[in-house]
Design a protein around this motif. Structure first.
Motif, PDB file in Angstrom:
ATOM      1  N   UNK A  48       0.812  -1.200   0.000  1.00 46.65           N
ATOM      2  CA  UNK A  48       0.000   0.000   0.000  1.00 46.65           C
ATOM      3  C   UNK A  48       0.847   1.252   0.000  1.00 46.65           C
ATOM      4  N   UNK A  49       0.313   2.323  -0.584  1.00 49.90           N
ATOM      5  CA  UNK A  49       1.017   3.581  -0.628  1.00 49.90           C
ATOM      6  C   UNK A  49       1.882   3.693  -1.867  1.00 49.90           C
ATOM      7  N   UNK A  50       2.450   4.865  -2.039  1.00 54.36           N
ATOM      8  CA  UNK A  50       3.358   5.068  -3.162  1.00 54.36           C
ATOM      9  C   UNK A  50       4.388   6.117  -2.773  1.00 54.36           C
ATOM     10  N   UNK A  51       5.405   6.253  -3.609  1.00 52.05           N
ATOM     11  CA  UNK A  51       6.463   7.232  -3.370  1.00 52.05           C
ATOM     12  C   UNK A  51       6.784   7.928  -4.681  1.00 52.05           C
ATOM     13  N   UNK A  52       7.190   9.171  -4.575  1.00 53.55           N
ATOM     14  CA  UNK A  52       7.493   9.981  -5.756  1.00 53.55           C
ATOM     15  C   UNK A  52       8.988  10.231  -5.835  1.00 53.55           C
ATOM     16  N   UNK A  53       9.547  10.051  -7.038  1.00 59.46           N
ATOM     17  CA  UNK A  53      10.985  10.256  -7.262  1.00 59.46           C
ATOM     18  C   UNK A  53      11.160  11.301  -8.353  1.00 59.46           C
ATOM     19  N   UNK A  54      12.023  12.304  -8.098  1.00 55.79           N
ATOM     20  CA  UNK A  54      12.365  13.332  -9.080  1.00 55.79           C
ATOM     21  C   UNK A  54      13.863  13.233  -9.352  1.00 55.79           C
ATOM     22  N   UNK A  55      14.268  12.347 -10.262  1.00 61.99           N
ATOM     23  CA  UNK A  55      15.700  12.083 -10.447  1.00 61.99           C
ATOM     24  C   UNK A  55      16.483  13.272 -10.960  1.00 61.99           C
ATOM     25  N   UNK A  56      15.812  14.269 -11.583  1.00 61.67           N
ATOM     26  CA  UNK A  56      16.557  15.396 -12.144  1.00 61.67           C
ATOM     27  C   UNK A  56      16.888  16.482 -11.147  1.00 61.67           C
ATOM     28  N   UNK A 186       6.411  -5.353 -11.421  1.00 65.10           N
ATOM     29  CA  UNK A 186       5.973  -4.811 -10.138  1.00 65.10           C
ATOM     30  C   UNK A 186       7.199  -4.344  -9.365  1.00 65.10           C
ATOM     31  N   UNK A 187       7.180  -3.105  -8.875  1.00 65.02           N
ATOM     32  CA  UNK A 187       8.291  -2.574  -8.086  1.00 65.02           C
ATOM     33  C   UNK A 187       8.205  -3.135  -6.667  1.00 65.02           C
ATOM     34  N   UNK A 188       9.304  -3.717  -6.203  1.00 64.21           N
ATOM     35  CA  UNK A 188       9.341  -4.283  -4.855  1.00 64.21           C
ATOM     36  C   UNK A 188      10.162  -3.449  -3.882  1.00 64.21           C
ATOM     37  N   UNK A 189      11.043  -2.602  -4.379  1.00 67.33           N
ATOM     38  CA  UNK A 189      11.863  -1.785  -3.484  1.00 67.33           C
ATOM     39  C   UNK A 189      12.392  -0.578  -4.251  1.00 67.33           C
ATOM     40  N   UNK A 190      12.448   0.579  -3.552  1.00 62.74           N
ATOM     41  CA  UNK A 190      13.049   1.800  -4.089  1.00 62.74           C
ATOM     42  C   UNK A 190      14.167   2.198  -3.141  1.00 62.74           C
ATOM     43  N   UNK A 191      15.404   2.224  -3.649  1.00 64.15           N
ATOM     44  CA  UNK A 191      16.578   2.402  -2.793  1.00 64.15           C
ATOM     45  C   UNK A 191      17.200   3.785  -2.899  1.00 64.15           C
ATOM     46  N   UNK A 192      16.403   4.788  -3.274  1.00 66.41           N
ATOM     47  CA  UNK A 192      16.923   6.152  -3.384  1.00 66.41           C
ATOM     48  C   UNK A 192      15.824   7.117  -2.992  1.00 66.41           C
ATOM     49  N   UNK A 193      16.224   8.233  -2.394  1.00 61.84           N
ATOM     50  CA  UNK A 193      15.278   9.268  -2.009  1.00 61.84           C
ATOM     51  C   UNK A 193      15.478  10.502  -2.874  1.00 61.84           C
ATOM     52  N   UNK A 194      14.454  11.336  -2.925  1.00 61.15           N
ATOM     53  CA  UNK A 194      14.512  12.547  -3.724  1.00 61.15           C
ATOM     54  C   UNK A 194      15.674  13.432  -3.279  1.00 61.15           C
ATOM     55  N   UNK A 195      16.446  13.901  -4.247  1.00 57.30           N
ATOM     56  CA  UNK A 195      17.567  14.781  -3.955  1.00 57.30           C
ATOM     57  C   UNK A 195      18.886  14.083  -3.719  1.00 57.30           C
ATOM     58  N   UNK A 196      18.878  12.744  -3.552  1.00 55.31           N
ATOM     59  CA  UNK A 196      20.118  12.011  -3.329  1.00 55.31           C
ATOM     60  C   UNK A 196      20.848  11.773  -4.650  1.00 55.31           C
ATOM     61  N   UNK A 197      22.166  11.599  -4.534  1.00 59.26           N
ATOM     62  CA  UNK A 197      22.961  11.245  -5.705  1.00 59.26           C
ATOM     63  C   UNK A 197      22.759   9.760  -5.990  1.00 59.26           C
ATOM     64  N   UNK A 198      22.347   9.421  -7.212  1.00 54.52           N
ATOM     65  CA  UNK A 198      22.047   8.040  -7.578  1.00 54.52           C
ATOM     66  C   UNK A 198      23.324   7.222  -7.653  1.00 54.52           C
ATOM     67  N   UNK A 199      23.302   6.011  -7.032  1.00 50.41           N
ATOM     68  CA  UNK A 199      24.460   5.122  -7.060  1.00 50.41           C
ATOM     69  C   UNK A 199      23.988   3.704  -6.748  1.00 50.41           C
ATOM     70  N   UNK A 200      24.458   2.720  -7.517  1.00 50.22           N
ATOM     71  CA  UNK A 200      24.090   1.332  -7.269  1.00 50.22           C
ATOM     72  C   UNK A 200      22.691   1.024  -7.785  1.00 50.22           C
ATOM     73  N   UNK A 201      22.045   0.038  -7.158  1.00 46.63           N
ATOM     74  CA  UNK A 201      20.696  -0.384  -7.564  1.00 46.63           C
ATOM     75  C   UNK A 201      19.681   0.612  -6.999  1.00 46.63           C
ATOM     76  N   UNK A 202      18.914   1.246  -7.873  1.00 46.28           N
ATOM     77  CA  UNK A 202      17.948   2.250  -7.451  1.00 46.28           C
ATOM     78  C   UNK A 202      16.572   1.658  -7.202  1.00 46.28           C
ATOM     79  N   UNK A 203      16.104   0.788  -8.096  1.00 46.39           N
ATOM     80  CA  UNK A 203      14.757   0.221  -8.004  1.00 46.39           C
ATOM     81  C   UNK A 203      14.836  -1.277  -8.240  1.00 46.39           C
ATOM     82  N   UNK A 204      14.146  -2.051  -7.408  1.00 47.97           N
ATOM     83  CA  UNK A 204      14.062  -3.500  -7.584  1.00 47.97           C
ATOM     84  C   UNK A 204      12.644  -3.856  -8.025  1.00 47.97           C
TER      85      UNK A 204
END
Length: 390
Positions: A48-56, A186-204
C-alpha cells in the motif's frame, strides 16, 4: 560612400543573424532539457502507498538552470546586435562616416601628391617615407570598404560549434538523468530518495508473468535431469494445488550448504495458474526422471551415503544361531528414488530386515501402521522422481 549610406555590410548582417539563430536554438534545447529534469515519477510500494521520485533534482537541475539563464542572455544580446545592424546608422553616424571617408580620400590624395613631388627631387628617405604613408592610406581605405575578415568568420564558426557541443552535452545529461525499466513488472523496493545522488541499484522489480522456482539438487541426482524436463510444483500456501512446469536452466557451478553436500541450483519455469503467486513463496517440486515397476525399495532414511568413496550402505538386521539380533553394515547399489523411497538394485533381497537410522525395532513393509523406525524391503513401484523440493 556606399558604407556610410548602408551602415552594415551583408556579411555583417548574415553573421549577426547566424548568431541569433544559434542563440535561439541553444535557448530552446536548454529549456526542453530543463523541463524534463523537473518531471517526477510515482512508484507503488508493496503493502500500500506510493512514493514519488524526481531524479533530475539536485546538481543536474541547478547546472541546467544556469545554462538556461545564460542562453536567454545570449539571445537578448544577439537580437540587439542584429537590430542595431538592420536599423543602420543615425544622421550623426552617417555624417561621421562620410567625414571619415572624405578624410581618408583627402589623405590619399595628399600622400599621392607628396609622393609625386618627392619623386621629382626628394631624397631616398623622403621617398620611402612617402611610399609608406601611401600604403597605409590605401590599407585604411580598403579596411573601410571590405566586409568581415577571415578571422571574424572563423570566430563565428567557432561559436556555432561550441553551441552544438553544449547542446549535445545537455542532451546527454538529460538521458543520464532518466531512469527506464528494462521490462514491465511490479516494483518491490526503491533504494533512493529525492535529492540524493544516484548510485548502485535504485529500483528493484520483478515480472509476475515469468516467475521461476529455484531448487537445490544433490550432485547425485543432477546427472538424471535435463532442460525441458516436466515438473509438478506445489506451493506451501496452496499445498493441494499442483502447478505444472519444466526445467528452464541448470546452474553450471555447484554451491555448498551447511551439511557440506554439493548441490546445483535448478530453475523451473512456473506454468499458467490462476493462483495469486508472489515472489519469495516456498515451493516443492517433483521431477520424474524414470519409471520402474516391481523394484526393491527402502526408506530414504535407511541409506547411509559416503560422499568421498561414492558408496552407499544400510544396516542389515539378522538373527544368529542363539536367536540374538545382529546388525551388519552392508554396501548396496541404489537406483531411482523419490521423496520417500530409494531403489536398491544390489546388496539386498526382498525380505531382508534393515534399520531406519539407528532406531529399533524393525518392521515389515506393508503393515497397517508400521512404526517409523524400521523397514523391511519389499517390491513395489516407486512414486515419482527424486525429491527436488525448494
Amino acid at each position: 560612400m556606399q558604407l556610410a549610406q548602408s551602415g552594415a555590410t551583408e556579411a555583417e548582417i548574415a553573421s549577426a543573424q547566424a548568431e541569433l539563430i544559434a542563440a535561439l536554438g541553444q535557448e530552446g534545447s536548454t529549456q526542453e532539457i530543463y523541463d524534463k529534469l523537473l518531471e517526477c515519477f510515482t512508484f507503488e510500494i508493496p503493502g500500500g502507498g506510493d512514493t514519488e521520485i524526481c531524479p533530475g533534482f539536485g546538481p543536474p537541475e541547478e547546472r541546467t538552470r544556469f545554462n538556461l539563464e545564460a542562453a536567454k542572455a545570449n539571445v537578448v544580446a544577439a537580437q540587439a546586435k542584429l537590430d542595431a545592424l538592420l536599423a543602420g546608422p543615425d544622421a550623426d553616424a552617417v555624417g561621421i562616416a562620410q567625414a571619415s571617408l572624405a578624410a581618408a580620400n583627402a589623405r590619399l590624395k595628399a600622400a599621392q601628391a607628396n609622393h609625386d613631388l618627392l619623386l621629382k627631387g626628394s631624397s631616398e628617405d623622403q621617398i620611402a617615407a612617402a611610399e609608406a604613408n601611401l600604403a597605409q592610406a590605401e590599407a585604411n581605405l580598403e579596411a573601410l570598404l571590405d566586409g568581415p575578415t577571415t578571422a571574424q568568420v572563423v570566430a563565428a564558426e567557432t561559436a556555432v560549434e561550441q553551441a552544438r557541443i553544449s547542446l549535445l552535452r545537455a542532451i546527454n545529461d538529460l538521458e543520464e538523468a532518466t531512469l527506464l525499466a528494462p521490462f514491465s513488472g511490479v516494483v518491490t523496493a526503491v533504494n533512493v530518495n529525492e535529492g540524493e545522488v544516484a548510485n548502485g541499484i535504485l529500483v528493484e522489480m520483478y515480472d509476475p508473468n515469468s516467475l521461476e522456482v529455484v531448487l537445490d539438487v544433490d550432485e547425485v541426482d543432477i546427472g538424471r535431469i535435463s532442460i525441458g524436463q516436466p515438473a509438478a510444483i506445489t506451493l506451501e500456501t496452496w499445498p493441494d494445488v499442483e502447478i505444472m512446469g519444466e526445467i528452464a536452466s541448470i546452474a553450471p557451478e555447484a554451491i555448498g550448504d551447511a551439511s557440506a553436500l554439493v548441490v546445483y541450483q535448478v530453475f523451473l519455469s512456473l506454468g499458467q495458474t490462476e493462483l495469486p503467486v508472489l515472489a519469495g513463496m516456498t515451493a516443492d517440486a517433483d521431477l520424474l526422471t524414470a519409471d520402474e515397476e516391481e523394484v526393491l525399495l527402502v526408506p530414504n532414511a535407511a541409506i547411509n551415503a559416503d560422499r568421498r568413496s561414492g558408496t552407499y550402505t544400510v544396516n542389515l538386521v539378522t538373527i544368529d544361531e542363539n536367536g540374538d539380533q545382529q546388525i551388519e553394515e552392508v554396501e548396496v547399489v541404489i537406483g531411482l528414488r523419490d521423496g520417500r523411497f530409494t531403489q536398491v538394485t544390489d546388496g539386498l533381497v526382498e525380505g531382508d530386515q534393515i534399520l531406519v537410522g539407528d532406531n529399533l525395532p524393525v518392521f515389515r513393509f506393508g503393515e497397517d501402521e508400521p512404526p517409523d523406525e524400521g523397514f523391511e524391503g519389499d517390491s513395489r513401484r516407486p512414486q515419482g522422481g527424486p525429491p527436488f523440493g525448494g
